[in-house]
Write a protein that holds these residues in place. Structure first.
Motif, PDB file in Angstrom:
ATOM      1  N   GLY A  67       0.848  -1.189   0.000  1.00 35.19           N
ATOM      2  CA  GLY A  67       0.000   0.000   0.000  1.00 35.19           C
ATOM      3  C   GLY A  67       0.881   1.235   0.000  1.00 35.19           C
ATOM      4  O   GLY A  67       1.758   1.371  -0.856  1.00 35.19           O
ATOM      5  N   TYR A  68       0.675   2.104   0.985  1.00 40.94           N
ATOM      6  CA  TYR A  68       1.494   3.316   1.070  1.00 40.94           C
ATOM      7  C   TYR A  68       2.788   3.071   1.840  1.00 40.94           C
ATOM      8  O   TYR A  68       3.640   3.935   1.887  1.00 40.94           O
ATOM      9  CB  TYR A  68       0.699   4.432   1.758  1.00 40.94           C
ATOM     10  N   ARG A  69       2.858   1.892   2.445  1.00 39.90           N
ATOM     11  CA  ARG A  69       4.026   1.644   3.284  1.00 39.90           C
ATOM     12  C   ARG A  69       5.226   1.216   2.461  1.00 39.90           C
ATOM     13  O   ARG A  69       5.106   0.446   1.510  1.00 39.90           O
ATOM     14  CB  ARG A  69       3.705   0.549   4.320  1.00 39.90           C
ATOM     15  N   ARG A  70       6.367   1.717   2.846  1.00 40.40           N
ATOM     16  CA  ARG A  70       7.593   1.277   2.197  1.00 40.40           C
ATOM     17  C   ARG A  70       8.531   0.728   3.260  1.00 40.40           C
ATOM     18  O   ARG A  70       8.508   1.156   4.414  1.00 40.40           O
ATOM     19  CB  ARG A  70       8.267   2.439   1.464  1.00 40.40           C
ATOM     20  N   GLY A  71       9.329  -0.208   2.850  1.00 47.44           N
ATOM     21  CA  GLY A  71      10.235  -0.805   3.822  1.00 47.44           C
ATOM     22  C   GLY A  71      11.249  -1.703   3.157  1.00 47.44           C
ATOM     23  O   GLY A  71      11.546  -1.558   1.973  1.00 47.44           O
ATOM     24  N   ILE A  72      11.742  -2.617   3.953  1.00 43.69           N
ATOM     25  CA  ILE A  72      12.800  -3.497   3.456  1.00 43.69           C
ATOM     26  C   ILE A  72      12.539  -4.935   3.909  1.00 43.69           C
ATOM     27  O   ILE A  72      12.019  -5.162   5.008  1.00 43.69           O
ATOM     28  CB  ILE A  72      14.183  -2.977   3.921  1.00 43.69           C
ATOM     29  N   VAL A  73      12.838  -5.870   3.013  1.00 42.71           N
ATOM     30  CA  VAL A  73      12.662  -7.295   3.326  1.00 42.71           C
ATOM     31  C   VAL A  73      14.020  -7.976   3.274  1.00 42.71           C
ATOM     32  O   VAL A  73      14.785  -7.770   2.326  1.00 42.71           O
ATOM     33  CB  VAL A  73      11.756  -8.010   2.292  1.00 42.71           C
ATOM     34  N   ILE A  74      14.298  -8.769   4.273  1.00 37.45           N
ATOM     35  CA  ILE A  74      15.551  -9.535   4.292  1.00 37.45           C
ATOM     36  C   ILE A  74      15.184 -11.015   4.370  1.00 37.45           C
ATOM     37  O   ILE A  74      14.411 -11.418   5.251  1.00 37.45           O
ATOM     38  CB  ILE A  74      16.412  -9.146   5.515  1.00 37.45           C
ATOM     39  N   VAL A  75      15.698 -11.778   3.429  1.00 38.41           N
ATOM     40  CA  VAL A  75      15.462 -13.221   3.439  1.00 38.41           C
ATOM     41  C   VAL A  75      16.809 -13.935   3.590  1.00 38.41           C
ATOM     42  O   VAL A  75      17.713 -13.754   2.772  1.00 38.41           O
ATOM     43  CB  VAL A  75      14.768 -13.696   2.141  1.00 38.41           C
ATOM     44  N   VAL A 126      14.567 -17.631   6.899  1.00 36.76           N
ATOM     45  CA  VAL A 126      14.047 -16.610   7.810  1.00 36.76           C
ATOM     46  C   VAL A 126      13.751 -15.353   6.993  1.00 36.76           C
ATOM     47  O   VAL A 126      14.592 -14.893   6.224  1.00 36.76           O
ATOM     48  CB  VAL A 126      15.081 -16.260   8.924  1.00 36.76           C
ATOM     49  N   THR A 127      12.545 -14.840   7.131  1.00 35.54           N
ATOM     50  CA  THR A 127      12.165 -13.605   6.429  1.00 35.54           C
ATOM     51  C   THR A 127      11.807 -12.546   7.462  1.00 35.54           C
ATOM     52  O   THR A 127      10.968 -12.778   8.340  1.00 35.54           O
ATOM     53  CB  THR A 127      10.940 -13.869   5.524  1.00 35.54           C
ATOM     54  N   VAL A 128      12.473 -11.407   7.374  1.00 32.60           N
ATOM     55  CA  VAL A 128      12.165 -10.315   8.296  1.00 32.60           C
ATOM     56  C   VAL A 128      11.896  -9.038   7.490  1.00 32.60           C
ATOM     57  O   VAL A 128      12.432  -8.863   6.407  1.00 32.60           O
ATOM     58  CB  VAL A 128      13.298 -10.063   9.330  1.00 32.60           C
ATOM     59  N   LYS A 129      11.052  -8.181   8.079  1.00 36.82           N
ATOM     60  CA  LYS A 129      10.717  -6.923   7.403  1.00 36.82           C
ATOM     61  C   LYS A 129      10.795  -5.770   8.378  1.00 36.82           C
ATOM     62  O   LYS A 129      10.538  -5.944   9.580  1.00 36.82           O
ATOM     63  CB  LYS A 129       9.288  -6.986   6.835  1.00 36.82           C
ATOM     64  N   LYS A 130      11.139  -4.638   7.841  1.00 40.89           N
ATOM     65  CA  LYS A 130      11.059  -3.405   8.645  1.00 40.89           C
ATOM     66  C   LYS A 130      10.387  -2.352   7.775  1.00 40.89           C
ATOM     67  O   LYS A 130      10.738  -2.165   6.617  1.00 40.89           O
ATOM     68  CB  LYS A 130      12.455  -2.940   9.061  1.00 40.89           C
ATOM     69  N   TRP A 131       9.407  -1.667   8.371  1.00 43.24           N
ATOM     70  CA  TRP A 131       8.660  -0.637   7.636  1.00 43.24           C
ATOM     71  C   TRP A 131       9.102   0.747   8.075  1.00 43.24           C
ATOM     72  O   TRP A 131       9.437   0.961   9.233  1.00 43.24           O
ATOM     73  CB  TRP A 131       7.154  -0.820   7.874  1.00 43.24           C
ATOM     74  N   LEU A 132       9.045   1.631   7.100  1.00 43.10           N
ATOM     75  CA  LEU A 132       9.386   3.028   7.368  1.00 43.10           C
ATOM     76  C   LEU A 132       8.305   3.626   8.270  1.00 43.10           C
ATOM     77  O   LEU A 132       7.123   3.475   7.999  1.00 43.10           O
ATOM     78  CB  LEU A 132       9.421   3.778   6.030  1.00 43.10           C
ATOM     79  N   ARG A 133       8.735   4.264   9.348  1.00 41.49           N
ATOM     80  CA  ARG A 133       7.750   4.868  10.258  1.00 41.49           C
ATOM     81  C   ARG A 133       7.237   6.195   9.706  1.00 41.49           C
ATOM     82  O   ARG A 133       7.979   6.923   9.088  1.00 41.49           O
ATOM     83  CB  ARG A 133       8.400   5.116  11.618  1.00 41.49           C
TER      84      ARG A 133
END
Lengths: 133, 128
Positions: A67-75, A126-133
């Motif tokens: 959606g409007y959220r942007r972030g990063i995915v690490i696999v 392992v999949t981790v995500k961090k979203w821009l606040r």
């Protein structure tokens, strides 16, 4: 620079490279220095788990949009021995490597989303995500 | 990448210049534990200002350095932990319990000098 980088991880030098390159890519999303540090630390823990338990594997870092959220995915993916009891591996104080037992559990605390799939004899992802606040 | 270790009076100063691999950290640990004896040092300052990441391995190795040098009669102070690194360490659940820390090199050396005044010069002088 592409929107995704995939890095082979099989030595302690690769751990440093993975977290530096991952940080660079995450920097393009616009994360704060604090969040970049959390992301780089998470990559370091995931990469070390690969070297420690599976000997070799790969880490992919990519830009994420929801959606409007942007972030990063690490696999972090390996074809190592796998984890027999994932929920136990995520418990406080649990470690089979003589480490601090913070690898997976700590990584979960650093990131917004955490998912793990592991099969004994097949490997771990392992999949981790961090979203821009 | 080797970490330069400077001798200043009774103290050793290890000034980390760039990101360290696990092997580099082990090398630093071994060098400090050895040199504390060679130079009969009373204290060690490890400056981590240049580190933008301190993961569980780095923190454990720093803790090991502090404990090993203490067994050799020298007190270790970790200086220069960046604010973001401190935040990440706490999030990760990492602590440096029983390891002295100070804001920067100047504060770290001041801590060691103050401590040697408290404990007196004769204590620990049999080691090395």
């Amino acid at each position: 620079m592409a929107d995704e980088i995939v890095m082979d991880v099989s030595s302690d030098a690769d751990i440093v490279t993975a977290r530096q390159k991952g940080r660079e890519l995450a920097g393009r999303v616009g994360f704060s220095v604090t969040d970049l540090t959390l992301i780089a630390t998470a990559i370091s823990e995931l990469a070390r788990n690969i070297v420690l338990y599976a000997k070799h594997g790969a880490i992919a870092v990519s830009l994420a949009e929801h959606g409007y959220r942007r972030g990063i995915v690490i696999v972090a993916r390996d074809e190592g021995p796998g984890i027999p009891n994932v929920s136990q591996a995520l418990q406080d104080g649990y470690s089979t490597s003589g480490g601090l037992g913070l690898g997976l559990r700590g990584t979960r605390r650093l990131m917004d989303e955490f998912d793990i799939v592991s099969e004994v004899g097949k490997g771990t992802t392992v999949t981790v995500k961090k979203w821009l606040r | 990448m080797a970490v330069p270790i400077l001798k200043q009076g009774n103290y050793l100063i290890a000034s980390i210049q760039a990101a360290l691999t696990d092997a580099d950290l082990f090398e630093l640990r071994n060098a400090l534990v050895t040199q504390v004896g060679r130079f009969r040092s009373r204290g060690v300052v490890v400056d981590v200002t240049a580190l933008d990441v301190m993961d569980s391995f780095a923190v454990r190795t720093l803790r090991d350095i502090a404990q090993m040098t203490r067994l050799r009669g020298a007190e270790t102070v970790i200086v220069g932990i960046q604010p973001e690194v401190a935040f990440a360490m706490v999030q990760l659940g990492l602590t440096l319990e029983e390891v002295a820390t100070a804001l920067d090199l100047e504060e770290g050396l001041a801590y060691l000098v103050e401590r040697s005044k408290r404990t007196g010069p004769e204590i620990g002088s049999h080691g090395g």
